[in-house]
Motif scaffolding. Structure first.
Motif, PDB file in Angstrom:
ATOM      1  N   LEU A 173      31.691  30.873  33.485  1.00  0.00           N
ATOM      2  CA  LEU A 173      31.731  30.613  34.923  1.00  0.00           C
ATOM      3  C   LEU A 173      33.169  30.332  35.371  1.00  0.00           C
ATOM      4  O   LEU A 173      33.631  30.869  36.382  1.00  0.00           O
ATOM      5  CB  LEU A 173      30.822  29.431  35.245  1.00  0.00           C
ATOM      6  N   TRP A 174      33.881  29.508  34.608  1.00  0.00           N
ATOM      7  CA  TRP A 174      35.270  29.198  34.919  1.00  0.00           C
ATOM      8  C   TRP A 174      36.126  30.474  34.907  1.00  0.00           C
ATOM      9  O   TRP A 174      36.904  30.724  35.837  1.00  0.00           O
ATOM     10  CB  TRP A 174      35.823  28.186  33.915  1.00  0.00           C
ATOM     11  N   ASN A 175      35.989  31.280  33.889  1.00  0.00           N
ATOM     12  CA  ASN A 175      36.781  32.514  33.789  1.00  0.00           C
ATOM     13  C   ASN A 175      36.433  33.492  34.902  1.00  0.00           C
ATOM     14  O   ASN A 175      37.305  34.213  35.391  1.00  0.00           O
ATOM     15  CB  ASN A 175      36.585  33.161  32.421  1.00  0.00           C
ATOM     16  N   THR A 176      35.184  33.531  35.309  1.00  0.00           N
ATOM     17  CA  THR A 176      34.775  34.415  36.404  1.00  0.00           C
ATOM     18  C   THR A 176      35.450  34.020  37.707  1.00  0.00           C
ATOM     19  O   THR A 176      35.999  34.879  38.404  1.00  0.00           O
ATOM     20  CB  THR A 176      33.239  34.391  36.568  1.00  0.00           C
ATOM     21  N   PHE A 177      35.421  32.741  38.021  1.00  0.00           N
ATOM     22  CA  PHE A 177      36.058  32.301  39.265  1.00  0.00           C
ATOM     23  C   PHE A 177      37.567  32.460  39.205  1.00  0.00           C
ATOM     24  O   PHE A 177      38.202  32.774  40.212  1.00  0.00           O
ATOM     25  CB  PHE A 177      35.648  30.871  39.616  1.00  0.00           C
ATOM     26  N   ARG A 178      38.140  32.270  38.033  1.00  0.00           N
ATOM     27  CA  ARG A 178      39.575  32.490  37.882  1.00  0.00           C
ATOM     28  C   ARG A 178      39.915  33.968  38.102  1.00  0.00           C
ATOM     29  O   ARG A 178      40.882  34.304  38.792  1.00  0.00           O
ATOM     30  CB  ARG A 178      40.015  32.038  36.486  1.00  0.00           C
ATOM     31  N   PHE A 179      39.106  34.862  37.554  1.00  0.00           N
ATOM     32  CA  PHE A 179      39.311  36.295  37.741  1.00  0.00           C
ATOM     33  C   PHE A 179      39.200  36.668  39.218  1.00  0.00           C
ATOM     34  O   PHE A 179      40.035  37.395  39.755  1.00  0.00           O
ATOM     35  CB  PHE A 179      38.288  37.090  36.921  1.00  0.00           C
ATOM     36  N   ILE A 180      38.161  36.163  39.867  1.00  0.00           N
ATOM     37  CA  ILE A 180      37.961  36.466  41.294  1.00  0.00           C
ATOM     38  C   ILE A 180      39.128  35.937  42.113  1.00  0.00           C
ATOM     39  O   ILE A 180      39.643  36.632  42.990  1.00  0.00           O
ATOM     40  CB  ILE A 180      36.620  35.891  41.784  1.00  0.00           C
ATOM     41  N   HIS A 181      39.573  34.739  41.825  1.00  0.00           N
ATOM     42  CA  HIS A 181      40.690  34.152  42.565  1.00  0.00           C
ATOM     43  C   HIS A 181      41.961  34.969  42.382  1.00  0.00           C
ATOM     44  O   HIS A 181      42.714  35.200  43.328  1.00  0.00           O
ATOM     45  CB  HIS A 181      40.913  32.710  42.103  1.00  0.00           C
ATOM     46  N   MET A 182      42.199  35.431  41.151  1.00  0.00           N
ATOM     47  CA  MET A 182      43.417  36.199  40.875  1.00  0.00           C
ATOM     48  C   MET A 182      43.407  37.572  41.543  1.00  0.00           C
ATOM     49  O   MET A 182      44.458  38.094  41.903  1.00  0.00           O
ATOM     50  CB  MET A 182      43.581  36.383  39.363  1.00  0.00           C
ATOM     51  N   HIS A 183      42.216  38.158  41.727  1.00  0.00           N
ATOM     52  CA  HIS A 183      42.138  39.539  42.195  1.00  0.00           C
ATOM     53  C   HIS A 183      41.410  39.692  43.528  1.00  0.00           C
ATOM     54  O   HIS A 183      41.086  40.820  43.913  1.00  0.00           O
ATOM     55  CB  HIS A 183      41.461  40.409  41.136  1.00  0.00           C
ATOM     56  N   ALA A 184      41.167  38.628  44.226  1.00  0.00           N
ATOM     57  CA  ALA A 184      40.389  38.688  45.467  1.00  0.00           C
ATOM     58  C   ALA A 184      41.030  39.599  46.501  1.00  0.00           C
ATOM     59  O   ALA A 184      40.344  40.365  47.186  1.00  0.00           O
ATOM     60  CB  ALA A 184      40.188  37.290  46.041  1.00  0.00           C
ATOM     61  N   ALA A 185      42.333  39.557  46.626  1.00  0.00           N
ATOM     62  CA  ALA A 185      43.008  40.382  47.627  1.00  0.00           C
ATOM     63  C   ALA A 185      42.839  41.869  47.327  1.00  0.00           C
ATOM     64  O   ALA A 185      42.686  42.678  48.246  1.00  0.00           O
ATOM     65  CB  ALA A 185      44.490  40.024  47.687  1.00  0.00           C
ATOM     66  N   GLN A 186      42.828  42.240  46.052  1.00  0.00           N
ATOM     67  CA  GLN A 186      42.654  43.636  45.682  1.00  0.00           C
ATOM     68  C   GLN A 186      41.211  44.091  45.869  1.00  0.00           C
ATOM     69  O   GLN A 186      40.963  45.251  46.178  1.00  0.00           O
ATOM     70  CB  GLN A 186      43.060  43.852  44.232  1.00  0.00           C
ATOM     71  N   LEU A 187      40.266  43.173  45.673  1.00  0.00           N
ATOM     72  CA  LEU A 187      38.864  43.536  45.792  1.00  0.00           C
ATOM     73  C   LEU A 187      38.429  43.670  47.239  1.00  0.00           C
ATOM     74  O   LEU A 187      37.703  44.574  47.600  1.00  0.00           O
ATOM     75  CB  LEU A 187      37.986  42.499  45.071  1.00  0.00           C
ATOM     76  N   ARG A 188      38.843  42.769  48.081  1.00  0.00           N
ATOM     77  CA  ARG A 188      38.498  42.786  49.506  1.00  0.00           C
ATOM     78  C   ARG A 188      39.698  42.287  50.313  1.00  0.00           C
ATOM     79  O   ARG A 188      39.822  41.098  50.566  1.00  0.00           O
ATOM     80  CB  ARG A 188      37.305  41.863  49.791  1.00  0.00           C
ATOM     81  N   PRO A 189      40.579  43.182  50.731  1.00  0.00           N
ATOM     82  CA  PRO A 189      41.767  42.737  51.474  1.00  0.00           C
ATOM     83  C   PRO A 189      41.392  42.159  52.838  1.00  0.00           C
ATOM     84  O   PRO A 189      40.377  42.489  53.424  1.00  0.00           O
ATOM     85  CB  PRO A 189      42.593  44.018  51.609  1.00  0.00           C
ATOM     86  N   ASP A 190      42.259  41.280  53.325  1.00  0.00           N
ATOM     87  CA  ASP A 190      42.145  40.696  54.666  1.00  0.00           C
ATOM     88  C   ASP A 190      40.845  39.930  54.886  1.00  0.00           C
ATOM     89  O   ASP A 190      40.253  40.014  55.960  1.00  0.00           O
ATOM     90  CB  ASP A 190      42.284  41.778  55.754  1.00  0.00           C
ATOM     91  N   THR A 191      40.405  39.192  53.903  1.00  0.00           N
ATOM     92  CA  THR A 191      39.214  38.366  54.091  1.00  0.00           C
ATOM     93  C   THR A 191      39.518  36.953  53.654  1.00  0.00           C
ATOM     94  O   THR A 191      39.851  36.725  52.501  1.00  0.00           O
ATOM     95  CB  THR A 191      38.018  38.897  53.281  1.00  0.00           C
TER      96      THR A 191
END
Length: 194
Positions: free
Chosen positions: A100-118
């Motif tokens: 769970l920790w690694n998942t949220f860390r991954f999402i936090h690191m790549h959130a801009a690439q996955l869904r820009p401007d949100t």
């Protein structure tokens, strides 16, 4: 009542008592043996308890943390009034918390690439035409998990609610969706590069 993994009542004379702080902070075998020696056991009981302790926990306990212990106990709430506490269950909960920790860390690191401007997006605000088949599959499974979760919480079946969340996070979010996202972000080498 908390029992050991074999269903036996925890007892100093059996050497099967597990101190919650030892699960949280970890404990070496020598420390566990010293705890037994500091107790009120007869020489015979001490020898028997030490032998059983070495058999059950030959290397002591690794540090699992409070979250893993809490999640384990939450999963045990569907049992009767007796909990058969197993370090394997705590270890599985520890792996889940780490995932769970690694998942949220991954999402936090790549959130801009996955869904820009949100900054804060609600599912209702998403244009459904922009969703991939993987996005729709994840949302469908999320919806099913939330139904199970709410139904379980309404009837105070906490273990079922926790299992629904755990299964969704492990299987659907991490093992499937995040892996697809890695491919989208990094190409074929995405599973090894993060």
């Amino acid at each position: 009542m908390v029992r050991d993994a074999q269903g036996r009542k925890m007892s100093k004379s059996l050497g099967n008592i597990i101190d919650p702080m030892d699960i949280i902070d970890g404990a070496e075998l020598a420390r566990l043996e010293q705890t037994l020696a500091d107790g009120y056991l007869s020489e015979r009981e001490l020898r028997q308890s030490t032998r059983e302790l070495k058999r059950l926990y030959p290397h002591g306990f690794q540090r699992f943390g409070a979250d893993a212990l809490r999640f384990t106990l939450l999963l045990y709430t569907q049992q009767t009034q007796q909990i058969n506490l197993s370090l394997e269950s705590v270890k599985a909960a520890h792996r889940f918390c780490n995932k769970l920790w690694n998942t949220f860390r991954f999402i936090h690191m790549h959130a801009a690439q996955l869904r820009p401007d949100t900054d804060r997006m609600r599912i209702a605000d998403v244009d459904r035409r922009l969703l991939t088949v993987f996005d729709r599959a994840l949302l469908s499974r999320l919806h099913g998990m939330l139904e199970t979760y709410h139904r379980a919480m309404a009837t105070y079946r906490l273990a079922i609610a926790a299992e629904a969340v755990r299964d969704f996070v492990q299987r659907d979010l991490c093992d499937r969706y995040i892996e697809v996202c890695k491919l989208a972000l990094f190409g074929n080498g995405g599973a090894t590069r993060q």
